[in-house]
Design an enzyme around this catalytic site. Structure first.
Site, PDB file in Angstrom:
ATOM      1  CG  ASP A   1       4.256  -0.495   5.218  1.00 24.66           C
ATOM      2  OD1 ASP A   1       3.828  -1.290   5.661  1.00 24.66           O
ATOM      3  OD2 ASP A   1       3.199   0.112   3.871  1.00 24.66           O
TER       4      ASP A   1
ATOM      5  CG  ASP B   1      11.642  -1.444   1.406  1.00 25.79           C
ATOM      6  OD1 ASP B   1      10.852  -0.658   2.143  1.00 25.79           O
ATOM      7  OD2 ASP B   1      11.092  -2.099   1.136  1.00 25.79           O
TER       8      ASP B   1
ATOM      9  CG  ASP C   1      10.036   2.104   4.802  1.00 31.16           C
ATOM     10  OD1 ASP C   1       9.065   2.927   4.916  1.00 31.16           O
ATOM     11  OD2 ASP C   1      10.099   0.723   4.587  1.00 31.16           O
TER      12      ASP C   1
HETATM   13  C1  2M8 Z   1       1.575   2.570   0.922  1.00 30.76           C
HETATM   14  O1  2M8 Z   1       2.738   2.601   1.449  1.00 30.76           O
HETATM   15  C2  2M8 Z   1       3.542   1.509   1.126  1.00 30.76           C
HETATM   16  C3  2M8 Z   1       4.852   2.287   1.023  1.00 30.76           C
HETATM   17  O2  2M8 Z   1       5.533   1.515   0.737  1.00 30.76           O
HETATM   18  C4  2M8 Z   1       3.182   1.288  -1.028  1.00 30.76           C
HETATM   19  O3  2M8 Z   1       3.610   2.225  -1.231  1.00 30.76           O
HETATM   20  O4  2M8 Z   1       3.430   0.599  -0.979  1.00 30.76           O
HETATM   21  C5  2M8 Z   1       0.221   3.842   1.685  1.00 30.76           C
HETATM   22  O5  2M8 Z   1      -0.694   3.613   1.320  1.00 30.76           O
HETATM   23  C6  2M8 Z   1       0.066   2.678   3.278  1.00 30.76           C
HETATM   24  O6  2M8 Z   1      -0.835   4.084   3.683  1.00 30.76           O
HETATM   25  C7  2M8 Z   1      -0.294   1.655   3.039  1.00 30.76           C
HETATM   26  O7  2M8 Z   1      -0.016   1.539   4.361  1.00 30.76           O
HETATM   27  C8  2M8 Z   1       1.091   0.893   2.226  1.00 30.76           C
HETATM   28  C9  2M8 Z   1       0.135  -0.164   2.710  1.00 30.76           C
HETATM   29  O8  2M8 Z   1       0.974  -1.563   1.948  1.00 30.76           O
HETATM   30  O9  2M8 Z   1       0.715   1.569   1.264  1.00 30.76           O
HETATM   31 MG    MG Z   2       9.294   1.085   2.418  1.00 27.76          MG
END
Ligand code: 2M8
Ligand code: MG
Length: 279
Positions: free
Chosen positions: A8, A216, A6
């Site tokens: 983020d 995570d 993963d």
């Molecule tokens: C979104 O994805 C993250 C993944 O954990 C989330 O749900 O917080 C998506 O929109 C992704 O495209 C974007 O880069 C990310 C940014 O925090 O948020």
């Molecule tokens: Mg994540």
């Protein structure tokens, strides 16, 4: 061997999107030619520059929670893939359903169930930037969805289950990332994508790799159940991240520091130990 990760909150810090604490560990894996495969909610557009920054342009990637798989030439199969439909010789596989179908069904269920949420396609670029901490250029790339839609849930927690059941009837799946809920096709989650890539590796190389997965969030559970060795990186999720697997390590550190800790737990601190890790 293979690493599936993963981004983020795992390889990238949840707030700053920095990966420097994991850089030495990433460099060692590169030296040892262990493919590190990003498996993320991010879009193909977001991954374009990010893969370069991470030095991961020669490995496959999984975008939009499993809806999109990108294969570099070395992972392509002469008879199964149409070369280069993703630029730079990358082959793009669409594993799920089209974004237009997802958005149409979301509008219908919102009305029918009387629930409140805002989907990413309905947000302004400024709102996406504010919610995520991305700059407007990256926020715009996050909006370029092909096979999954993030949602800001604005209703009570109990309605989620009804919503999930409604989506199931459409062949859609609901999962939770760091900030958003995500909707995508049922055979297009992270676990399906990882299983598909492990199979592809075996078809091309004639052996099944030892696979290590790191994540995570609740949206990483299917991926962590599809690998041999799993790492749950310490995060800020209220819902516990509990994959059903016996080979599980939970890190003490969060984000990229936890990432390096997880790799070291399974495969050792230095490159000598890394290369001696069981095959
Ligand atoms: C979104 O994805 C993250 C993944 O954990 C989330 O749900 O917080 C998506 O929109 C992704 O495209 C974007 O880069 C990310 C940014 O925090 O948020
Ligand atoms: Mg994540």
């Amino acid at each position: 061997r293979l690493v599936l990760t993963d981004l983020d909150g795992s390889l990238l810090d949840h707030h700053s999107y920095d990966f420097s604490p994991a850089a030495p560990s990433l460099a060692r894996l590169k030296e040892l030619r262990v493919p590190v495969i990003p498996v993320t909610s991010k879009t193909r557009a977001e991954l374009l520059l990010l893969r370069e920054a991470l030095g991961l342009t020669a490995t496959p990637f999984v975008a939009e929670n499993g809806a999109i798989i990108g294969l570099p030439p070395s992972w392509c199969h002469a008879r199964l893939d149409r070369p280069g439909n993703g630029g730079d010789g990358v082959v793009i596989k669409h594993m799920g359903v089209d974004i237009a179908f997802i958005r149409a069904r979301l509008r219908i269920w919102r009305k029918r169930l009387g629930i409140k949420f805002t989907s990413m396609g309905e947000l302004s670029i400024q709102d996406v930037a504010k919610l995520t901490g991305l700059d407007e250029k990256d926020a715009q790339k996050a909006q370029q969805r092909e096979g999954s839609e993030p949602l800001v849930w604005q209703d009570d927690a109990a309605s989620i289950d009804t919503f999930r059941l409604a989506l199931e009837g459409d062949g859609l799946e609901l999962t939770q990332g760091g900030r958003f809920w995500h909707v995508m096709g049922r055979s297009a989650d992270k676990g399906c994508a990882v299983t598909w890539l492990i199979k592809r590796f075996a078809t091309l190389r004639g052996c099944t790799p030892l696979s290590l997965g790191l994540g995570d969030g609740p949206n990483d559970i299917t991926m962590l159940e599809a690998v041999d060795q799993a790492v749950v990186i310490k995060g800020m999720h209220k819902t516990p991240v509990t994959p059903h697997t016996s080979a599980l390590y939970r890190t003490k550190a969060a984000g990229p520091s936890g990432w390096a800790e997880g790799i070291a737990y399974w495969w050792g601190q230095d490159s000598r130990q890394l290369s001696a890790a069981k095959q």
